[in-house]
Design a protein around this motif. Structure first.
Motif, PDB file in Angstrom:
ATOM      1  N   LYS A   1       4.614  20.863   0.749  1.00  0.00           N
ATOM      2  CA  LYS A   1       5.897  20.725   0.076  1.00  0.00           C
ATOM      3  C   LYS A   1       5.768  19.775  -1.120  1.00  0.00           C
ATOM      4  CE  LYS A   1      10.510  21.446   0.671  1.00  0.00           C
ATOM      5  NZ  LYS A   1      10.938  20.867  -0.599  1.00  0.00           N
ATOM      6  N   ARG A   2       5.084  18.667  -0.883  1.00  0.00           N
ATOM      7  CA  ARG A   2       4.886  17.676  -1.936  1.00  0.00           C
ATOM      8  C   ARG A   2       4.142  18.295  -3.128  1.00  0.00           C
ATOM      9  NH1 ARG A   2       3.318  13.957   1.669  1.00  0.00           N
ATOM     10  NH2 ARG A   2       1.103  14.257   1.149  1.00  0.00           N
ATOM     11  N   MET A   3       3.134  19.090  -2.812  1.00  0.00           N
ATOM     12  CA  MET A   3       2.348  19.712  -3.883  1.00  0.00           C
ATOM     13  C   MET A   3       3.202  20.641  -4.730  1.00  0.00           C
ATOM     14  SD  MET A   3      -1.457  20.534  -2.674  1.00  0.00           S
ATOM     15  CE  MET A   3      -2.606  19.187  -2.524  1.00  0.00           C
ATOM     16  N   PHE A   4       4.037  21.414  -4.040  1.00  0.00           N
ATOM     17  CA  PHE A   4       4.896  22.340  -4.787  1.00  0.00           C
ATOM     18  C   PHE A   4       5.931  21.578  -5.603  1.00  0.00           C
ATOM     19  CE2 PHE A   4       3.018  25.577  -2.129  1.00  0.00           C
ATOM     20  CZ  PHE A   4       2.980  26.678  -2.975  1.00  0.00           C
ATOM     21  N   ASP A   5       6.468  20.496  -5.028  1.00  0.00           N
ATOM     22  CA  ASP A   5       7.445  19.688  -5.759  1.00  0.00           C
ATOM     23  C   ASP A   5       6.819  19.108  -7.026  1.00  0.00           C
ATOM     24  OD1 ASP A   5       9.272  20.290  -3.869  1.00  0.00           O
ATOM     25  OD2 ASP A   5       9.186  18.350  -2.821  1.00  0.00           O
TER      26      ASP A   5
ATOM     27  N   LEU B   1      -4.273  16.919  13.664  1.00  0.00           N
ATOM     28  CA  LEU B   1      -3.343  17.172  12.562  1.00  0.00           C
ATOM     29  C   LEU B   1      -2.096  17.831  13.117  1.00  0.00           C
ATOM     30  CD1 LEU B   1      -5.310  18.625   9.513  1.00  0.00           C
ATOM     31  CD2 LEU B   1      -3.902  16.562   9.570  1.00  0.00           C
ATOM     32  N   SER B   2      -0.944  17.339  12.698  1.00  0.00           N
ATOM     33  CA  SER B   2       0.277  17.989  13.163  1.00  0.00           C
ATOM     34  C   SER B   2       0.778  18.921  12.069  1.00  0.00           C
ATOM     35  CB  SER B   2       1.330  16.953  13.518  1.00  0.00           C
ATOM     36  OG  SER B   2       1.672  16.219  12.367  1.00  0.00           O
ATOM     37  N   PRO B   3       1.433  20.011  12.465  1.00  0.00           N
ATOM     38  CA  PRO B   3       1.922  20.966  11.466  1.00  0.00           C
ATOM     39  C   PRO B   3       2.824  20.304  10.424  1.00  0.00           C
ATOM     40  CG  PRO B   3       2.123  21.886  13.672  1.00  0.00           C
ATOM     41  CD  PRO B   3       1.686  20.460  13.834  1.00  0.00           C
ATOM     42  N   ILE B   4       3.626  19.321  10.880  1.00  0.00           N
ATOM     43  CA  ILE B   4       4.590  18.746   9.936  1.00  0.00           C
ATOM     44  C   ILE B   4       3.896  17.963   8.823  1.00  0.00           C
ATOM     45  CG2 ILE B   4       4.998  16.602  11.253  1.00  0.00           C
ATOM     46  CD1 ILE B   4       8.059  18.016  10.088  1.00  0.00           C
ATOM     47  N   ARG B   5       2.793  17.271   9.152  1.00  0.00           N
ATOM     48  CA  ARG B   5       2.049  16.538   8.122  1.00  0.00           C
ATOM     49  C   ARG B   5       1.532  17.514   7.052  1.00  0.00           C
ATOM     50  NH1 ARG B   5       0.297  11.218   8.647  1.00  0.00           N
ATOM     51  NH2 ARG B   5       0.494  10.381  10.739  1.00  0.00           N
TER      52      ARG B   5
ATOM     53  N   ASP C   1      -9.543  20.848  -3.998  1.00  0.00           N
ATOM     54  CA  ASP C   1      -8.956  19.551  -3.675  1.00  0.00           C
ATOM     55  C   ASP C   1      -9.122  19.313  -2.172  1.00  0.00           C
ATOM     56  OD1 ASP C   1      -7.567  17.209  -3.893  1.00  0.00           O
ATOM     57  OD2 ASP C   1      -5.775  18.105  -4.812  1.00  0.00           O
ATOM     58  N   SER C   2      -8.855  18.089  -1.740  1.00  0.00           N
ATOM     59  CA  SER C   2      -8.907  17.885  -0.291  1.00  0.00           C
ATOM     60  C   SER C   2      -7.730  17.071   0.211  1.00  0.00           C
ATOM     61  CB  SER C   2     -10.227  17.238   0.115  1.00  0.00           C
ATOM     62  OG  SER C   2     -10.413  16.004  -0.527  1.00  0.00           O
ATOM     63  N   TYR C   3      -7.341  17.368   1.432  1.00  0.00           N
ATOM     64  CA  TYR C   3      -6.300  16.613   2.122  1.00  0.00           C
ATOM     65  C   TYR C   3      -6.840  16.305   3.500  1.00  0.00           C
ATOM     66  CZ  TYR C   3      -2.095  15.516   4.757  1.00  0.00           C
ATOM     67  OH  TYR C   3      -1.181  14.895   5.564  1.00  0.00           O
ATOM     68  N   SER C   4      -7.051  15.034   3.767  1.00  0.00           N
ATOM     69  CA  SER C   4      -7.643  14.705   5.067  1.00  0.00           C
ATOM     70  C   SER C   4      -7.305  13.272   5.431  1.00  0.00           C
ATOM     71  CB  SER C   4      -9.158  14.874   5.000  1.00  0.00           C
ATOM     72  OG  SER C   4      -9.723  13.861   4.203  1.00  0.00           O
ATOM     73  N   ASN C   5      -7.478  12.932   6.685  1.00  0.00           N
ATOM     74  CA  ASN C   5      -7.280  11.558   7.126  1.00  0.00           C
ATOM     75  C   ASN C   5      -8.109  11.276   8.357  1.00  0.00           C
ATOM     76  OD1 ASN C   5      -5.839  11.866   9.717  1.00  0.00           O
ATOM     77  ND2 ASN C   5      -4.276  12.845   8.452  1.00  0.00           N
TER      78      ASN C   5
ATOM     79  N   ALA D   1       1.939  25.395   9.935  1.00  0.00           N
ATOM     80  CA  ALA D   1       2.532  24.796   8.733  1.00  0.00           C
ATOM     81  C   ALA D   1       2.697  25.861   7.645  1.00  0.00           C
ATOM     82  CB  ALA D   1       1.652  23.654   8.236  1.00  0.00           C
ATOM     83  N   VAL D   2       1.688  26.713   7.510  1.00  0.00           N
ATOM     84  CA  VAL D   2       1.745  27.770   6.491  1.00  0.00           C
ATOM     85  C   VAL D   2       2.891  28.732   6.801  1.00  0.00           C
ATOM     86  CG1 VAL D   2       0.530  29.828   5.629  1.00  0.00           C
ATOM     87  CG2 VAL D   2      -0.677  27.633   5.780  1.00  0.00           C
ATOM     88  N   ALA D   3       3.039  29.089   8.066  1.00  0.00           N
ATOM     89  CA  ALA D   3       4.118  30.016   8.452  1.00  0.00           C
ATOM     90  C   ALA D   3       5.483  29.417   8.124  1.00  0.00           C
ATOM     91  CB  ALA D   3       4.005  30.349   9.938  1.00  0.00           C
ATOM     92  N   THR D   4       5.639  28.105   8.432  1.00  0.00           N
ATOM     93  CA  THR D   4       6.921  27.441   8.138  1.00  0.00           C
ATOM     94  C   THR D   4       7.168  27.439   6.625  1.00  0.00           C
ATOM     95  OG1 THR D   4       6.468  26.005  10.014  1.00  0.00           O
ATOM     96  CG2 THR D   4       8.258  25.336   8.555  1.00  0.00           C
ATOM     97  N   ALA D   5       6.143  27.047   5.884  1.00  0.00           N
ATOM     98  CA  ALA D   5       6.291  26.960   4.425  1.00  0.00           C
ATOM     99  C   ALA D   5       6.596  28.334   3.818  1.00  0.00           C
ATOM    100  CB  ALA D   5       5.028  26.363   3.808  1.00  0.00           C
TER     101      ALA D   5
END
Lengths: 318, 638
Positions: B623-627, B613-617, B603-607, B528-532
């Motif tokens: 992306k949401r954070m940057f937006d 965890l999939s890369p897209i999630r 902060d945390s992001y988890s479920n 995910a980091v590489a894509t971003a």
């Protein structure tokens, strides 16, 4: 080295000779009059009699008054968790057939919190001696009902008297699969106590010994009848049973001849209510032993292990 | 036997040019027992042998034999094949093979597919004698089309019956043939694979399965337009292919561990199964204890007696073992404890992934119970970390946890074959006589380290105890002893920390956003980091392998980023949900732990969906954070 026997004759001794002192550690901190002292003496005597090397002898215990026992021996010891002495002892023995293992446990430790392990320790039938110090009460935590407390016992958890009939450890053990040695003795019969522990130690398998043990502080009436009245104790006697000096045998007023290979009779005698049976209930030297399985592939040369492992990895290679 | 059977040439387009892909995600789903997993594992193995990066993950129903054609009963496998190393299960499937039309539903609910996914469905249900089934089939096909799937009906059973009498057995190998054509797999390697998996079966069965493979290949070539190629990077390095639990098992054996004491529990048991099958030949033994408590007690007894021991379990087992873990800490008994985490609390999600045991492993004991906790992030590390764990357990006289999870346990990938060293088999301790005058807990002033005597050593006799004790292992009646002993045990962990290196950041050393993860999520986070980053977002990631002690320099790394978010698979509150605000939100476990350790507002992001965890999630979250950040900046300006 030369020693002198009790009759003042000379005896040749090996280079290393272990005396009682070699097995005694700090002074036992049990209450004065506690039956545990007698058991400690009998066990130390057995160690000396058998000349067990202290470094090859391990006492494993749980938690409770009885389980302080290893601290008072100058051997290796493992004073672990409440109810969990058996698994630890099995782990010690599993890959170390050279070690002599003893388990010291109490009625709360063995028959209550650790009861699940007790069932399986009997079934594993590993070469070790299990000594159940049964005083029919919780001592260290100060007078709570134990699973072996007689019905009606006044305790801090049952101030109006306990409400359930007690569990009979001999009867239970005789019902577990692969049982191989079950005996009962009492702290106030030192000769019988010693002879029973000795027989247990010589048994090639898991020997379960219930020792009726008096607690003068919390259960001072415990076994009082058996101690006071000769006819309230019955000796289970047999040529294959506990070896007793004829003089000692004579001190028992009630004697039953019981062949320890007869498990059905053993179960019957386990339920004797009027008179406490002491002696060997059951012995089977042929029962399957898990420690033999545990030791079957020891000392494999490193080269062989490596080559086996590499062969196995080959199967996952691409 | 090794000659290649040429596939019969199809009539339509004998030579189609394959479309080149950098990767593909394939799912094969069926009712339980139809062999979808064997088919997918074979596809993975063939691809790995061709030099492709591969990750496979099983799709497991909760029941052993769920009813046929049920949505919840879907059993199967996902195979991700790439030109380069594949580190996780990826996002949406490119192609799905379904043995009936019901099984894809569960996967659709889990968002495993996307519009355009090729959905290849067994077509025999269209003409099923039962009207209800015919109806269900046609409805489902229509629904899938509406959802945007590229539905292709495949006469699997019909074609299989041309080759064998009973299509029930063998359909999976026909599908393997079909997929071999679609993804241009090497047929010689495919045949080798069949010979390998059926090596205990008769020649007739092997031949039937090879015939099915060739038939599937030929049919696909003649009838399908789907034809891809995933170029592989040739490597000379010898590779191993296995799942994480097998890697744990190999780690145990390669570490020369003598006793594995276990009690059955999902998803850890398969590691013990593997050991039960092979450990004896390598000189060790597996003990199946009567319960979880006995399993660790037995291992501790073995270790006390100088034999190396491991116990393997999952969360509920750890809960039961906790008292013994405390004893091992208190009495300083070396022990390797593998925790293959699953969803909790309680019985929770036995077959699903969660990183929910971190805090209970670190802090589950009463009192202060410092111990070593390490977390492999790949299947390869599952192997090496067990060897490391044994070494640390003995050097630091302590229990060592290896935290893996259901995702690593069942994921399969390839890694370079390690060279097994003779040194790894070394006996844990020199068994000569104990040095006179040395006490059983001769804690070194600075490091808290000490040597231990073991039964058999003359002069070393002592009684181990779980009670507070002094250097002699005598019960502590003096209050100062307990403080001193606790310090010694704590300093051992600090001493280990001194030998660790600062972890490497993936991406840039400083920037806007740092994701921090641990364990099995590394592949997905880094992807995910590489894509971003390729889209210009200033995000990096840090992956922790040592949970206790923490690797040095973590705080300094975090301070170089404007925002730090822990990404993991366990529960955390989401601000904005009912009753939840910044004042009372509960953070994910690593975040909770690191906040306390660094005093940084992490902060945390988890479920706890129970899925890897999939890369897209993760990408979407970033992306949401940057937006949001840019929106805030904009609002501030205006």
């Amino acid at each position: 080295m030369i020693g002198i026997r009790a009759d003042l004759t000379e005896q040749d001794l090996p280079e290393v000779y272990y005396s009682i002192q070699d097995y005694s550690s700090s002074n036992a901190r049990w209450c004065p009059g506690c039956g545990d002292h007698a058991i400690l003496t009998a066990v130390q005597k057995l160690c000396r009699e058998k000349q067990l090397p202290p470094e090859k002898t391990v006492f494993v215990s749980g938690i409770g008054c009885s389980s302080r026992f290893p601290h008072y021996m100058k051997t290796y010891g493992f004073h672990g968790l409440h109810g969990r002495a058996f698994p630890v002892a099995e782990g010690v023995k599993f890959r170390r057939p050279d070690l002599d293992v003893f388990v010291v446990t109490g009625d709360g430790d063995c028959c209550s919190i650790g009861a699940g392990h007790w069932v399986h320790a009997v079934r594993y039938n590993m070469y070790m001696v299990a000594l159940l110090f049964d005083n029919e009460i919780y001592g260290l935590t100060k007078k709570q009902t134990s699973p072996t407390s007689p019905k009606g016992t006044f305790s801090n958890t049952h101030p109006k008297g306990s409400v359930l009939p007690p569990l009979n450890p001999i009867q239970s053990t005789l019902g577990f699969a692969n049982v191989s040695f079950v005996a009962q003795t009492a702290d106030w019969h030192p000769a019988h106590l010693y002879a029973t522990i000795k027989k247990a130690h010589e048994h090639p398998g898991f020997s379960f010994v219930r020792i009726l043990q008096r607690c003068p502080v919390w259960m001072n009436h415990g076994f009082s009848q058996a101690v006071a009245k000769d006819n309230s104790v019955t000796l289970l006697d047999h040529a294959n049973g506990i070896e007793l000096d004829p003089q000692v045998r004579k001190s028992f007023k009630q004697v039953i001849q019981h062949d320890p290979s007869d498990i059905l009779k053993a179960r019957e005698y386990a339920e004797l209510e009027d008179s406490l049976p002491l002696g060997l209930f059951y012995q089977n030297t042929e029962a399957e032993r898990y420690d033999e399985y545990g030791a079957h592939n020891l000392h494999m040369p490193v080269k062989e292990r490596l080559s086996e492992l590499n062969g196995l990895l080959d199967r996952y290679a691409i | 036997m090794d000659t290649i059977v040429s596939p019969p040439r199809g009539s339509k387009q004998p030579t189609k040019k394959p479309t080149v892909l950098s990767e593909a995600i394939v799912e094969i789903v069926s009712d339980s027992g139809e062999g979808a997993q064997k088919c997918g594992q074979s596809l993975g193995a063939i691809s790995a042998k061709m030099g492709n990066g591969v990750w496979t993950v099983e799709i497991i129903p909760a029941e052993i034999q769920p009813p046929a054609r049920s949505r919840a009963g879907a059993s199967g496998i996902r195979v991700r094949i790439g030109s380069e190393t594949v580190t996780n299960m990826g996002d949406h499937a490119q192609l799905v093979v379904a043995f009936n039309e019901q099984v894809p539903y569960g996967r659709i609910e889990q968002r495993a597919y996307k519009p355009g996914t090729h959905l290849l469905i067994e077509d025999k249900w269209r003409n099923d004698p039962t009207e209800k089934i015919r109806q269900e089939y046609t409805e489902a096909i229509e629904q899938f089309k509406v959802l945007g799937a590229d539905v292709i009906e495949i006469p699997m059973e019909e074609e299989c019956l041309k080759v064998v009498k009973n299509a029930k057995k063998g359909k999976n190998m026909w599908v393997l043939g079909m997929l071999s054509y679609i993804y241009s797999r090497d047929l010689e390697k495919a045949q080798q694979q069949i010979r390998r998996i059926f090596r205990k079966k008769s020649d007739q069965i092997i031949q039937d399965n090879i015939n099915l493979l060739m038939s599937g290949f030929a049919w696909a070539e003649a009838n399908l337009d789907l034809h891809f190629e995933i170029p592989a990077i040739e490597t000379d390095q010898e590779m191993l292919v296995m799942n994480g639990n097998e890697a744990i098992s190999f780690g145990v054996m390669a570490a020369g561990i003598d006793v594995c004491s276990m009690y059955p529990i999902t998803p850890a048991t398969s590691a013990s199964h593997h050991l039960a099958e092979h450990m004896e030949a390598v000189g060790g033994l597996v003990h199946q204890a009567e319960d979880e408590i006995a399993a660790i007690g037995f291992a501790i007894g073995s270790s006390y007696a100088g034999k190396t021991a491991v116990t393997i379990t999952s969360g509920p087992g750890i809960a039961l073992k906790t008292e013994f873990i405390g004893l091992a800490v208190m009495a300083e008994v070396p022990l390797v404890i593998v925790d293959v985490q699953r969803g909790g609390p309680s019985t929770g999600l036995p077959t699903k992934v969660e990183q929910g045991d971190l805090l209970s492993v670190l802090f589950g004991d009463p009192g202060d119970a410092p111990k070593v906790v390490i977390a492999p992030s790949t299947i390869e590390e599952c192997f090496h970390f067990v060897i490391l764990a044994r070494k640390l357990a003995e050097s630091f006289r302590t229990p060592v946890f290896v935290l893996t999870d259901a995702n690593l346990a069942t994921g399969v990938s390839a890694f370079p074959r390690p060279k097994v060293s003779e040194d790894w088999f070394a006996s844990p301790i020199d068994q000569s006589d104990w040095e006179e005058g040395v006490r059983p807990y001769e804690w070194a002033q600075e490091t808290g380290l000490s040597q231990r005597p073991i039964p058999g050593m003359k002069g070393g006799m002592y009684t181990l105890t779980g009670l507070a004790h002094d250097e002699e292992s005598h019960v502590a009646y003096d209050p100062a002893i307990n403080q001193r002993a606790a310090e010694a045990r704590s300093r051992k962990i600090a001493a280990l920390q001194l030998s660790l290196k600062e972890p490497k950041v993936f991406g840039a050393d400083s920037g806007d956003l740092l994701l921090v993860g641990w364990g099995s999520t590394r592949g997905a986070i880094e992807e995910a980091v590489a894509t971003a980053r390729s889209e210009g977002l200033d995000v990096s990631s840090l992956h922790l392998r040592f949970m206790s002690p923490l690797e040095p320099g973590i705080k300094e790394i975090m301070q170089r980023f404007k925002k730090v978010v822990c990404v993991e698979l366990n529960y955390s509150d989401t601000v904005g949900r009912p009753l939840i605000g910044d004042h009372n939100r509960r953070f994910s476990q690593l975040a909770f732990y690191l906040r306390g350790n660094t005093l940084i507002d992490i902060d945390s992001y988890s479920n706890v969906f129970g899925q890897p965890l999939s890369p897209i999630r993760i990408y979407n979250m970033v992306k949401r954070m940057f937006d949001q950040y840019h929106a805030q900046l904009k609002a501030a300006k205006s």
